[in-house]
Write an enzyme that holds these catalytic residues in place. Sequence first.
Site, PDB file in Angstrom:
ATOM      1  N   LYS A  12       0.853  -1.198   0.000  1.00 30.04           N
ATOM      2  CA  LYS A  12       0.000   0.000   0.000  1.00 30.04           C
ATOM      3  C   LYS A  12       0.896   1.258   0.000  1.00 30.04           C
ATOM      4  O   LYS A  12       1.911   1.260  -0.671  1.00 30.04           O
ATOM      5  CB  LYS A  12      -0.973  -0.052   1.176  1.00 30.04           C
ATOM      6  CG  LYS A  12      -1.744  -1.381   1.197  1.00 30.04           C
ATOM      7  CD  LYS A  12      -2.881  -1.408   2.155  1.00 30.04           C
ATOM      8  CE  LYS A  12      -3.572  -2.782   2.080  1.00 30.04           C
ATOM      9  NZ  LYS A  12      -4.751  -2.871   2.920  1.00 30.04           N
ATOM     10  N   GLU A 164     -11.157 -10.531  -1.106  1.00 30.66           N
ATOM     11  CA  GLU A 164     -10.831  -9.713   0.060  1.00 30.66           C
ATOM     12  C   GLU A 164     -12.100  -9.052   0.599  1.00 30.66           C
ATOM     13  O   GLU A 164     -12.496  -7.985   0.109  1.00 30.66           O
ATOM     14  CB  GLU A 164      -9.832  -8.614  -0.322  1.00 30.66           C
ATOM     15  CG  GLU A 164      -8.499  -9.134  -0.807  1.00 30.66           C
ATOM     16  CD  GLU A 164      -7.395  -8.129  -0.556  1.00 30.66           C
ATOM     17  OE1 GLU A 164      -6.397  -8.516   0.042  1.00 30.66           O
ATOM     18  OE2 GLU A 164      -7.545  -6.958  -0.941  1.00 30.66           O
ATOM     19  N   GLY A 170      -7.392  -5.083   7.265  1.00 22.46           N
ATOM     20  CA  GLY A 170      -6.782  -4.240   8.290  1.00 22.46           C
ATOM     21  C   GLY A 170      -7.559  -4.192   9.600  1.00 22.46           C
ATOM     22  O   GLY A 170      -7.302  -3.347  10.456  1.00 22.46           O
ATOM     23  N   SER A 209      -6.509  -9.355   6.737  1.00 19.30           N
ATOM     24  CA  SER A 209      -6.033  -9.723   8.079  1.00 19.30           C
ATOM     25  C   SER A 209      -5.350 -11.079   8.147  1.00 19.30           C
ATOM     26  O   SER A 209      -5.432 -11.779   9.163  1.00 19.30           O
ATOM     27  CB  SER A 209      -7.180  -9.649   9.100  1.00 19.30           C
ATOM     28  OG  SER A 209      -7.651  -8.321   9.210  1.00 19.30           O
TER      29      SER A 209
END
Length: 251
Positions: A12, A164, A170, A209
């Site tokens: 990212k 995802e 996250g 995660s």
Amino acid sequence: MPLKKLVAGNWKMHGLSSDLDEVRAIAAAAGEYPSVDVALCVPAILIERAARAVPGFAIGGQDVHHAEKGAHTGCISALMLLDAGASLTIVGHSERREGQRERDQEVKAKAEAALSVGLNVILCVGESLDVREHGGAVDTVGAQLDGSLPAAFDSKAELAIAYEPIWAIGTGKIPTSAEIAEMHLAIRAKLGERYGADGANARILYGGSVKASNAGEIFGIADVDGALVGGASLKAADFIPIVAAAAAVEG
Ligand code: PGA
């Protein structure tokens, strides 16, 4: 035959010159696990330096523009990524679908642009928490695939899908193994519908995660052919145990 697992890191908007040592550490340690494909998708301006730092290791971008070239200020083409040393790119990440309002049609065009120059593609799909709670996750992801899968892909470059769930990114939350299995099976079926027998060769990654403590269980789920890892890919100490977990499942 299970597909070889792919563990891809998504840095990212993280990564400066000083982090190239971490890229080197990850590439060196990943070399100990030849039964797993490992890649790192870094910020665009770090690609060239990362690729030079770790020759032969897969460095990727996180997005690509769909046009070959032209008046698109601030954008980067597939050929530019390739020229910088990338061998793959992510497209359609939910942070771009949300933050940059990318639509399925655009994601599809980006995937096709990347594949056409020989860049491997990780195409992301995933549902919101609201959709998951209302029972529409499989249909929503199916519709995303209908809209964003490239028209065709051949052996020149690889297409992988990353499932995802947005609510798992996250957050430390992950779907149950049964939910992941159900979604990956549905994605596999869609790939078969679209590409026939070739659809069986597209790897389906789970993302959201993923960390060392849950990777083994996730990699053990049917049709999970690897992972797209955000936060836990920034440091070799966190990322390599995930690669090791994939290797352990490979046997
Ligand atoms: P995370 O991100 O591993 O930090 O949840 C995954 C992703 O967004 O690709």
